[in-house]
Write a protein that holds these residues in place. Sequence first.
Motif, PDB file in Angstrom:
ATOM      1  N   THR A   1       5.429   9.184  -1.035  1.00  0.00           N
ATOM      2  CA  THR A   1       5.592   9.009   0.467  1.00  0.00           C
ATOM      3  C   THR A   1       6.857   9.603   0.732  1.00  0.00           C
ATOM      4  O   THR A   1       7.956   9.488  -0.062  1.00  0.00           O
ATOM      5  CB  THR A   1       5.614   7.623   0.781  1.00  0.00           C
ATOM      6  OG1 THR A   1       5.718   7.630   2.312  1.00  0.00           O
ATOM      7  CG2 THR A   1       6.489   6.803   0.300  1.00  0.00           C
TER       8      THR A   1
ATOM      9  N   LEU B   1       1.811   8.378  -6.817  1.00  0.00           N
ATOM     10  CA  LEU B   1       1.989   7.682  -5.662  1.00  0.00           C
ATOM     11  C   LEU B   1       3.332   8.226  -4.943  1.00  0.00           C
ATOM     12  O   LEU B   1       4.325   8.525  -5.620  1.00  0.00           O
ATOM     13  CB  LEU B   1       2.059   6.245  -5.821  1.00  0.00           C
ATOM     14  CG  LEU B   1       1.065   5.490  -6.380  1.00  0.00           C
ATOM     15  CD1 LEU B   1       1.160   4.004  -6.544  1.00  0.00           C
ATOM     16  CD2 LEU B   1      -0.307   5.692  -5.551  1.00  0.00           C
TER      17      LEU B   1
ATOM     18  N   GLU C   1      -5.008  13.499  -0.132  1.00  0.00           N
ATOM     19  CA  GLU C   1      -4.330  11.863  -0.239  1.00  0.00           C
ATOM     20  C   GLU C   1      -5.345  10.859  -0.157  1.00  0.00           C
ATOM     21  O   GLU C   1      -6.400  11.069   0.630  1.00  0.00           O
ATOM     22  CB  GLU C   1      -3.237  11.965   0.889  1.00  0.00           C
ATOM     23  CG  GLU C   1      -2.253  12.959   0.622  1.00  0.00           C
ATOM     24  CD  GLU C   1      -1.104  12.575   1.777  1.00  0.00           C
ATOM     25  OE1 GLU C   1      -1.569  12.162   2.906  1.00  0.00           O
ATOM     26  OE2 GLU C   1       0.101  13.027   1.612  1.00  0.00           O
ATOM     27  N   SER C   2      -5.016   9.746  -0.686  1.00  0.00           N
ATOM     28  CA  SER C   2      -6.007   8.557  -0.392  1.00  0.00           C
ATOM     29  C   SER C   2      -4.969   7.297  -0.302  1.00  0.00           C
ATOM     30  O   SER C   2      -3.969   7.412  -1.100  1.00  0.00           O
ATOM     31  CB  SER C   2      -7.055   8.468  -1.487  1.00  0.00           C
ATOM     32  OG  SER C   2      -6.691   8.117  -2.644  1.00  0.00           O
ATOM     33  N   PRO C   3      -5.442   6.183   0.379  1.00  0.00           N
ATOM     34  CA  PRO C   3      -4.832   5.008   0.450  1.00  0.00           C
ATOM     35  C   PRO C   3      -4.840   4.368  -0.949  1.00  0.00           C
ATOM     36  O   PRO C   3      -5.751   4.281  -1.568  1.00  0.00           O
ATOM     37  CB  PRO C   3      -5.357   4.361   1.482  1.00  0.00           C
ATOM     38  CG  PRO C   3      -6.791   4.834   1.701  1.00  0.00           C
ATOM     39  CD  PRO C   3      -6.637   6.166   1.272  1.00  0.00           C
ATOM     40  N   PHE C   4      -3.724   3.808  -1.478  1.00  0.00           N
ATOM     41  CA  PHE C   4      -3.664   3.009  -2.656  1.00  0.00           C
ATOM     42  C   PHE C   4      -3.165   1.657  -2.370  1.00  0.00           C
ATOM     43  O   PHE C   4      -2.190   1.511  -1.890  1.00  0.00           O
ATOM     44  CB  PHE C   4      -2.864   3.761  -3.775  1.00  0.00           C
ATOM     45  CG  PHE C   4      -2.996   3.086  -5.078  1.00  0.00           C
ATOM     46  CD1 PHE C   4      -3.907   3.423  -5.858  1.00  0.00           C
ATOM     47  CD2 PHE C   4      -1.710   2.342  -5.440  1.00  0.00           C
ATOM     48  CE1 PHE C   4      -3.866   2.357  -7.134  1.00  0.00           C
ATOM     49  CE2 PHE C   4      -1.629   1.645  -6.628  1.00  0.00           C
ATOM     50  CZ  PHE C   4      -2.738   1.889  -7.478  1.00  0.00           C
ATOM     51  N   THR C   5      -3.741   0.721  -2.879  1.00  0.00           N
ATOM     52  CA  THR C   5      -3.461  -0.523  -2.941  1.00  0.00           C
ATOM     53  C   THR C   5      -2.960  -1.300  -4.415  1.00  0.00           C
ATOM     54  O   THR C   5      -3.547  -0.842  -5.329  1.00  0.00           O
ATOM     55  CB  THR C   5      -4.452  -1.712  -2.498  1.00  0.00           C
ATOM     56  OG1 THR C   5      -4.623  -1.119  -1.033  1.00  0.00           O
ATOM     57  CG2 THR C   5      -3.641  -2.967  -2.268  1.00  0.00           C
TER      58      THR C   5
ATOM     59  N   ILE D   1       8.575   3.142   3.708  1.00  0.00           N
ATOM     60  CA  ILE D   1       7.305   2.638   3.060  1.00  0.00           C
ATOM     61  C   ILE D   1       7.995   2.709   1.428  1.00  0.00           C
ATOM     62  O   ILE D   1       7.653   1.598   0.938  1.00  0.00           O
ATOM     63  CB  ILE D   1       6.380   3.921   2.987  1.00  0.00           C
ATOM     64  CG1 ILE D   1       5.557   3.740   4.411  1.00  0.00           C
ATOM     65  CG2 ILE D   1       5.153   3.456   2.219  1.00  0.00           C
ATOM     66  CD1 ILE D   1       4.702   4.669   4.806  1.00  0.00           C
TER      67      ILE D   1
ATOM     68  N   THR E   1       0.930  -1.094  -0.037  1.00  0.00           N
ATOM     69  CA  THR E   1      -0.110   0.031   0.004  1.00  0.00           C
ATOM     70  C   THR E   1       0.725   1.296  -0.213  1.00  0.00           C
ATOM     71  O   THR E   1       1.995   1.346   0.487  1.00  0.00           O
ATOM     72  CB  THR E   1      -1.066   0.043   1.229  1.00  0.00           C
ATOM     73  OG1 THR E   1      -0.013  -0.122   2.361  1.00  0.00           O
ATOM     74  CG2 THR E   1      -1.833  -1.079   1.279  1.00  0.00           C
ATOM     75  N   MET E   2       0.343   2.191  -0.677  1.00  0.00           N
ATOM     76  CA  MET E   2       0.849   3.352  -0.589  1.00  0.00           C
ATOM     77  C   MET E   2       0.044   4.737  -0.684  1.00  0.00           C
ATOM     78  O   MET E   2      -1.110   4.457  -0.705  1.00  0.00           O
ATOM     79  CB  MET E   2       1.990   3.725  -1.737  1.00  0.00           C
ATOM     80  CG  MET E   2       3.055   3.854  -1.637  1.00  0.00           C
ATOM     81  SD  MET E   2       4.118   4.261  -3.159  1.00  0.00           S
ATOM     82  CE  MET E   2       4.800   5.602  -2.789  1.00  0.00           C
ATOM     83  N   THR E   3       0.454   5.718  -0.718  1.00  0.00           N
ATOM     84  CA  THR E   3      -0.660   7.010  -0.535  1.00  0.00           C
ATOM     85  C   THR E   3      -0.584   7.610  -1.885  1.00  0.00           C
ATOM     86  O   THR E   3       0.593   8.105  -2.674  1.00  0.00           O
ATOM     87  CB  THR E   3       0.173   8.184   0.388  1.00  0.00           C
ATOM     88  OG1 THR E   3       0.324   7.456   1.670  1.00  0.00           O
ATOM     89  CG2 THR E   3      -1.025   9.297   0.578  1.00  0.00           C
ATOM     90  N   ARG E   4      -1.910   7.863  -2.337  1.00  0.00           N
ATOM     91  CA  ARG E   4      -2.145   8.399  -3.717  1.00  0.00           C
ATOM     92  C   ARG E   4      -2.122  10.070  -3.236  1.00  0.00           C
ATOM     93  O   ARG E   4      -2.972  10.463  -2.609  1.00  0.00           O
ATOM     94  CB  ARG E   4      -3.314   8.145  -4.420  1.00  0.00           C
ATOM     95  CG  ARG E   4      -3.452   8.687  -5.656  1.00  0.00           C
ATOM     96  CD  ARG E   4      -4.726   8.062  -6.200  1.00  0.00           C
ATOM     97  NE  ARG E   4      -5.076   8.710  -7.722  1.00  0.00           N
ATOM     98  CZ  ARG E   4      -6.005   8.548  -8.410  1.00  0.00           C
ATOM     99  NH1 ARG E   4      -6.645   7.391  -8.245  1.00  0.00           N
ATOM    100  NH2 ARG E   4      -6.070   9.150  -9.573  1.00  0.00           N
TER     101      ARG E   4
END
Lengths: 226, 183
Positions: free
Chosen positions: A155, A153, A75-79, A160, A65-68
């Motif tokens: 961070t 993406l 920001e939103s979480p990204f898988t 991470i 996972t990372m941050t979009r």
Amino acid sequence: MRHCVVCHVGNFPASAGDQLVVKKFLMGLVGMASLVLAACGDDATTMGEYMGFRRDDPLQVGNLTMTRAFEDGAESPFTFRADDGKLLVVYFGFTNCPDLCPTTLADLRSAFRRLPGSEARVDVAMVTVDPQRDVPEKLVPYLKSFVADPIALRTEDESILEKVEDGFLASSTITTEANGRVNVSHTAGTYVVDSTGEVVLEWPFGIGADGMENDLRLLLEDLDPA
Amino acid sequence: MNKKSIAAVIAAGALVFAACSDDDETADTTMTADTTMTADTTMTTDTMTEGTTATEETAAGEIVVEGAWARTSPMMAEMGAAYFTITSPVDDELVSASVDPSVAGMVEIHETKENEAGEMEMSAITALPLPAGEAVSLEPGGYHIMLMKLAAPLEIGSTVSIELTMKSGATLTVDAEVREEAP
């Protein structure tokens, strides 16, 4: 529908080896290293060869996972999984990269243009390996100059980024000289990920628009047989 | 495999300068070493440009540059790259490239190559060997003319005039067409 995958092992680190590998694609079978064009699919009319390569033991990135990042700072979480019915293309790069990154992204853009409707079925994500300089308001417009709806993406947490890179067998190094000059080196491969988070194909730098077009066409056919 | 952020102190004047720069130095548009060419060279200096082909008449023949192009730069990019194929009639070296400061603040000849870690890195080179009669390609993933500190985005359809200087003293101007893709 079956496709032959001819693996051109390029300059990826820890690549599968120097032999050509032929295997049935997306069948979940562990391919056996064998000679070119052995055991190809039995449907000659749909048979095609991938220009990218696929590992005997494909990378699984679906748990990373990372941050979009968005241009407005949101920001939103990204898988690292494609949406259902789509593919996800992942690249590691940075905006101050004049050679490899824009070449790769422009090749991808060309491939999309040659395959009408493909861009809507392939999301493009770039992980910046230079997050300090690639702030969202710079990173997102940069990517938008290549694809309409990119996934940026980013961070600032090195651990991470390192974890994500490790998951893709990618790496990057930033060196800052005494005069402030920043040098960035990075692996330059591109990854095609499916909805399970499996890296179904990898493109070494230099595969070009032709290779990407060929492979996306085959992958999208497999994804949604006509 | 690992991300390394190294704050390395690299001696000023080191030959291996790489990629991307944050420094605020302005000044000259050429940075390559050994380029203190003066005007007293005996080479002819008139240049011809015709489309994307440029030739430089020398006693031994012509330096020919073909297929010159620069990739259009995204709005936010500070860096650009130009590519071409160059053939010298005699053994020579490309030692310097420059553009008008209104285009880019700094220009270097770069090589992209894989390092020991399997990563691709760019570094400035002080001389690009041009063996006699051999077409040397500057192309994505290899050599390129690095346009740094772009003053403005490189717009499709425009041209970037790049002045090249050889070790022999020969110079020529190459007009690189700004394009989305290689011609």
